[in-house]
Design an enzyme around this catalytic site. Sequence first.
Site, PDB file in Angstrom:
ATOM      1  CG  ASP A  26       7.901  24.509 -11.475  1.00  0.00           C
ATOM      2  OD1 ASP A  26       7.693  25.697 -11.235  1.00  0.00           O
ATOM      3  OD2 ASP A  26       8.712  24.118 -12.327  1.00  0.00           O
ATOM      4  CG  ASP A  74      10.573  22.571 -16.642  1.00  0.00           C
ATOM      5  OD1 ASP A  74       9.742  23.485 -16.753  1.00  0.00           O
ATOM      6  OD2 ASP A  74      11.273  22.182 -17.583  1.00  0.00           O
TER       7      ASP A  74
HETATM    8  N1  LIG Z   1       9.273  25.422 -14.875  1.00  0.00           N
HETATM    9  C1  LIG Z   1       9.528  26.698 -15.089  1.00  0.00           C
HETATM   10  N2  LIG Z   1      10.041  27.125 -16.262  1.00  0.00           N
HETATM   11  C2  LIG Z   1      10.312  28.441 -16.470  1.00  0.00           C
HETATM   12  N3  LIG Z   1      10.091  29.390 -15.548  1.00  0.00           N
HETATM   13  C3  LIG Z   1       9.577  29.017 -14.373  1.00  0.00           C
HETATM   14  N4  LIG Z   1       9.239  29.716 -13.275  1.00  0.00           N
HETATM   15  C4  LIG Z   1       8.755  28.860 -12.359  1.00  0.00           C
HETATM   16  N5  LIG Z   1       8.751  27.596 -12.828  1.00  0.00           N
HETATM   17  C5  LIG Z   1       9.258  27.670 -14.086  1.00  0.00           C
END
Ligand SMILES: Nc1ncnc2[nH]cnc12
Length: 313
Positions: free
Chosen positions: A227, A229
């Site tokens: 992703d 975030d």
């Molecule tokens: N955006 C994110 N923040 C923290 N840990 C993660 N693991 C996978 N995506 C994450």
Amino acid sequence: MTIPSDSLPNHYDHPVRIAVIGGTGLSSLPGFTPVASLSPTTPWGAPSSPILILTHNATPIAFLARHGASHQLAPHEVPARANIAALRGLGVRSVIAFSAVGSLREEIRPTDFVVPDQIIDRTKGIRPFTFFEGGLVGHVGFADPFDARLGEVVLRCAAGLEAGGESITTHKGGVVVCMEGPQFSTRAESHMYRAWGGSIINMSALPEAKLAREAELAYQMICMATDYDCWHTTEDVDVAMVMKYMAANGENAKRLVGAVLDELCKEEHTDLVAAKHWEGSAQGAVKFMTKPEGRDPEAMKRVEYLFPGFWES
Ligand SMILES: Nc1ncnc2[nH]cnc12
Ligand SMILES: CSC[C@H]1O[C@H](OP(=O)(O)O)[C@H](O)[C@@H]1O
């Protein structure tokens, strides 16, 4: 076919040098042959899950699911000291640790792999993070938190897979921001981590990497982006998004592990796999700090678990 782990032998009588730690979406390594399921106890308690011994072309590897076999452990509940100590107790000296991460950079796309070389610690001090305490002090170097030699092998293998037409894009180096969680970051934090130079973000690089260094293990994380975030204009991260991308990443992880193990089994890597280059590094740090009269016998015993014969030499 998956063999239930409780029908496997609960002992394995040879040293196992290489371990794979699986993270979110990677709680097993299908395609490898399970030969034993071990449940060691350590002075720091039991590991997250039984440690599976799997074979790959006759080489045994230890596989440990970081969050437990059913992903029942939150990032701050992972018994990282027991995990690392138990692996070391089996003879493990090299660890490849997988992690699902958010991307803090446009060019690191979901499903890309990153072999990071730095960490920024944003955990909050609530996780036990050292083996050396309670009447015994040790300070190990942590300037470069990952093992560069193991990292090189992983990168070469990933490049080989890419050249062979496999759909894995791998980034060399990067800064993992390890946050406390379990909630994801605020948008302000996400932007701040980008300003700090963070490349990717997770909740599990620490204390795992610190403990591996204290235990004199060669440790390299392989991060799989799931992703962007919440700094990006696309959708904010949520668990469904992480799991959707991990389904694709899991296959790639398996291919990459296979290639890395093929490489590490070669004679030329014997010393690397045995982490000869870390041998004695932590032991020196411990021996010279606490004066004999100040050492707690229980703390000394715990260190003995990591380094048998430690106090005799
Ligand atoms: N955006 C994110 N923040 C923290 N840990 C993660 N693991 C996978 N995506 C994450
Ligand atoms: C479900 S997303 C957050 C979770 O995923 C990562 O786990 P792991 O590093 O064990 O693959 C991240 O670190 C968080 O724990």
